[in-house]
Design a protein around this motif. Sequence first.
Motif, mmCIF file in Angstrom:
data_model
loop_
_atom_site.group_PDB
_atom_site.id
_atom_site.type_symbol
_atom_site.label_atom_id
_atom_site.label_comp_id
_atom_site.label_asym_id
_atom_site.label_seq_id
_atom_site.Cartn_x
_atom_site.Cartn_y
_atom_site.Cartn_z
ATOM 1 N N GLN A 121 55.370 29.344 59.521
ATOM 2 C CA GLN A 121 55.056 30.550 59.753
ATOM 3 C C GLN A 121 53.525 30.785 60.189
ATOM 4 O OE1 GLN A 121 57.215 33.018 57.058
ATOM 5 N NE2 GLN A 121 59.044 32.890 58.360
ATOM 6 N N LEU A 122 52.757 30.673 59.091
ATOM 7 C CA LEU A 122 51.216 30.752 59.154
ATOM 8 C C LEU A 122 50.894 30.001 60.220
ATOM 9 C CD1 LEU A 122 49.213 32.544 57.502
ATOM 10 C CD2 LEU A 122 48.960 30.314 55.940
ATOM 11 N N ARG A 123 51.030 28.909 60.503
ATOM 12 C CA ARG A 123 50.521 27.864 61.653
ATOM 13 C C ARG A 123 50.843 28.578 62.706
ATOM 14 N NH1 ARG A 123 51.912 23.688 57.780
ATOM 15 N NH2 ARG A 123 53.946 23.215 58.933
ATOM 16 N N ARG A 124 52.204 29.046 62.917
ATOM 17 C CA ARG A 124 52.428 29.581 64.356
ATOM 18 C C ARG A 124 51.571 30.758 64.735
ATOM 19 N NH1 ARG A 124 58.596 31.045 66.500
ATOM 20 N NH2 ARG A 124 57.740 32.015 68.430
ATOM 21 N N ALA A 144 48.212 25.887 47.904
ATOM 22 C CA ALA A 144 47.289 25.820 49.049
ATOM 23 C C ALA A 144 47.964 26.098 50.331
ATOM 24 C CB ALA A 144 46.893 24.301 49.089
ATOM 25 N N PRO A 145 47.465 26.672 51.395
ATOM 26 C CA PRO A 145 48.270 26.992 52.480
ATOM 27 C C PRO A 145 48.204 26.061 53.493
ATOM 28 C CG PRO A 145 45.863 27.966 52.791
ATOM 29 C CD PRO A 145 46.061 27.290 51.362
ATOM 30 N N PHE A 146 47.392 25.022 53.554
ATOM 31 C CA PHE A 146 47.169 24.124 54.657
ATOM 32 C C PHE A 146 47.382 24.491 55.876
ATOM 33 C CE2 PHE A 146 49.884 22.311 51.039
ATOM 34 C CZ PHE A 146 49.292 21.486 50.511
ATOM 35 N N LEU A 147 46.243 25.326 56.186
ATOM 36 C CA LEU A 147 45.969 25.998 57.374
ATOM 37 C C LEU A 147 44.537 25.607 58.086
ATOM 38 C CD1 LEU A 147 47.136 28.090 59.403
ATOM 39 C CD2 LEU A 147 45.781 30.094 58.214
ATOM 40 N N PRO A 148 44.425 24.568 58.661
ATOM 41 C CA PRO A 148 43.153 23.973 59.274
ATOM 42 C C PRO A 148 42.463 25.010 60.222
ATOM 43 C CG PRO A 148 45.020 22.464 59.632
ATOM 44 C CD PRO A 148 45.672 23.694 58.873
ATOM 45 N N VAL A 153 40.043 33.525 51.496
ATOM 46 C CA VAL A 153 38.619 34.286 50.995
ATOM 47 C C VAL A 153 39.547 35.191 49.902
ATOM 48 C CG1 VAL A 153 37.330 33.686 52.797
ATOM 49 C CG2 VAL A 153 38.573 36.066 52.785
ATOM 50 N N GLY A 154 40.822 35.208 49.937
ATOM 51 C CA GLY A 154 41.358 36.375 49.141
ATOM 52 C C GLY A 154 40.712 36.198 47.383
ATOM 53 N N ALA A 155 40.683 37.383 46.586
ATOM 54 C CA ALA A 155 40.467 37.210 45.318
ATOM 55 C C ALA A 155 41.398 36.162 44.691
ATOM 56 C CB ALA A 155 40.550 38.459 44.825
ATOM 57 N N ARG A 156 40.892 35.306 43.674
ATOM 58 C CA ARG A 156 41.478 34.352 42.738
ATOM 59 C C ARG A 156 41.990 34.815 41.901
ATOM 60 N NH1 ARG A 156 40.290 32.327 47.393
ATOM 61 N NH2 ARG A 156 39.817 30.065 47.838
ATOM 62 N N ILE A 157 42.763 35.945 41.722
ATOM 63 C CA ILE A 157 43.701 36.563 40.742
ATOM 64 C C ILE A 157 44.777 36.909 41.149
ATOM 65 C CG2 ILE A 157 41.519 36.998 39.363
ATOM 66 C CD1 ILE A 157 41.999 39.927 40.611
ATOM 67 N N ALA A 158 45.923 37.078 40.296
ATOM 68 C CA ALA A 158 47.286 37.438 40.684
ATOM 69 C C ALA A 158 47.348 38.697 41.358
ATOM 70 C CB ALA A 158 48.239 37.360 39.551
ATOM 71 N N VAL A 165 57.123 39.303 34.794
ATOM 72 C CA VAL A 165 56.849 38.330 33.651
ATOM 73 C C VAL A 165 55.676 37.375 34.484
ATOM 74 C CG1 VAL A 165 57.676 36.456 32.399
ATOM 75 C CG2 VAL A 165 59.088 38.502 32.782
ATOM 76 N N VAL A 166 55.990 36.719 35.752
ATOM 77 C CA VAL A 166 55.342 35.571 36.056
ATOM 78 C C VAL A 166 54.275 36.029 37.107
ATOM 79 C CG1 VAL A 166 55.336 33.414 37.429
ATOM 80 C CG2 VAL A 166 57.320 34.132 35.813
ATOM 81 N N SER A 167 53.005 35.899 36.792
ATOM 82 C CA SER A 167 51.916 36.394 37.917
ATOM 83 C C SER A 167 51.646 35.484 38.934
ATOM 84 C CB SER A 167 50.526 36.830 36.886
ATOM 85 O OG SER A 167 50.880 37.838 35.837
ATOM 86 N N LEU A 168 51.626 35.898 40.131
ATOM 87 C CA LEU A 168 51.300 34.978 41.230
ATOM 88 C C LEU A 168 50.553 35.707 42.074
ATOM 89 C CD1 LEU A 168 55.168 34.386 41.954
ATOM 90 C CD2 LEU A 168 53.647 32.937 40.889
ATOM 91 N N ARG A 169 49.501 34.899 42.886
ATOM 92 C CA ARG A 169 48.478 35.437 43.752
ATOM 93 C C ARG A 169 49.405 35.220 45.327
ATOM 94 N NH1 ARG A 169 43.883 33.556 47.137
ATOM 95 N NH2 ARG A 169 44.406 31.609 46.797
ATOM 96 N N LEU A 170 50.181 36.211 45.705
ATOM 97 C CA LEU A 170 50.889 36.089 46.835
ATOM 98 C C LEU A 170 50.181 36.818 47.830
ATOM 99 C CD1 LEU A 170 54.506 36.760 45.592
ATOM 100 C CD2 LEU A 170 53.361 34.619 45.616
ATOM 101 N N ASP A 171 49.367 37.761 47.785
ATOM 102 C CA ASP A 171 48.641 38.484 49.016
ATOM 103 C C ASP A 171 47.431 37.809 49.065
ATOM 104 O OD1 ASP A 171 50.298 41.275 49.123
ATOM 105 O OD2 ASP A 171 50.120 40.293 46.898
ATOM 106 N N ARG A 172 47.226 37.566 50.223
ATOM 107 C CA ARG A 172 46.107 36.399 50.927
ATOM 108 C C ARG A 172 45.348 37.142 51.884
ATOM 109 N NH1 ARG A 172 46.942 31.105 49.090
ATOM 110 N NH2 ARG A 172 48.327 31.002 47.595
ATOM 111 N N CYS A 173 44.117 36.530 52.350
ATOM 112 C CA CYS A 173 43.369 36.722 53.263
ATOM 113 C C CYS A 173 42.794 35.365 53.935
ATOM 114 C CB CYS A 173 42.094 37.819 52.997
ATOM 115 S SG CYS A 173 40.954 37.976 54.267
#
Length: 201
Positions: A121-124, A144-148, A153-158, A165-173
Amino acid sequence: MILTAKFRIVSWNLLHTIGAGAAQVCELIAQTQPDLMLMQEVGEAMEALPSRLGGRYARIALPGRHHGLAAWSPHNFTALEGGLDLQPGLIVRRVCQLLECKGFNVANVHLSHGQWLNRRQLRRIAAQMPERAAILGDCNMVGAPFLPGFIDVGARIATHRMSGVVSLRLDRCFLRGLECLQATVLPRGVSDHHPLLVDLR
């Protein structure tokens, strides 16, 4: 108009109707003064935003869902009617909100949970974007997004705690042809996602 000064974007997954409402969004806008506010899991109640703040507002619902994607700005912008259809997941059909503002384009996203599917979806989306572009939102992506051509550049925190319970970095830029001056994560308030703030040039 070409972007030469700082341009601030805030992106926040609101958590449907049980999370952040118009009052909380207005408070965040007052605190951060964004040039563009992107939202995911937005219901119809957010239509009240322009009457409270003025500015420009656009929303598209996910197909068959009561919630969707929305953008607000004190500046003028153009939103592609209906957005961009993405490859569907098993349950939810996905769309991307495409915006043009200040000489570059922005994609507001809420991608599928499947880790191969959300990258497709991201590549589309990336294939539809011009030279200067930003893709922001809830990517539901781990690793990794694998988006050439784009830089993460999003902040590298969850930004999300799954099941509390499980912390994830789902929101990206992801950026192409733009410079990131700052990227940070803000307190999540009543949502299950932290807002993501980025300053671009």
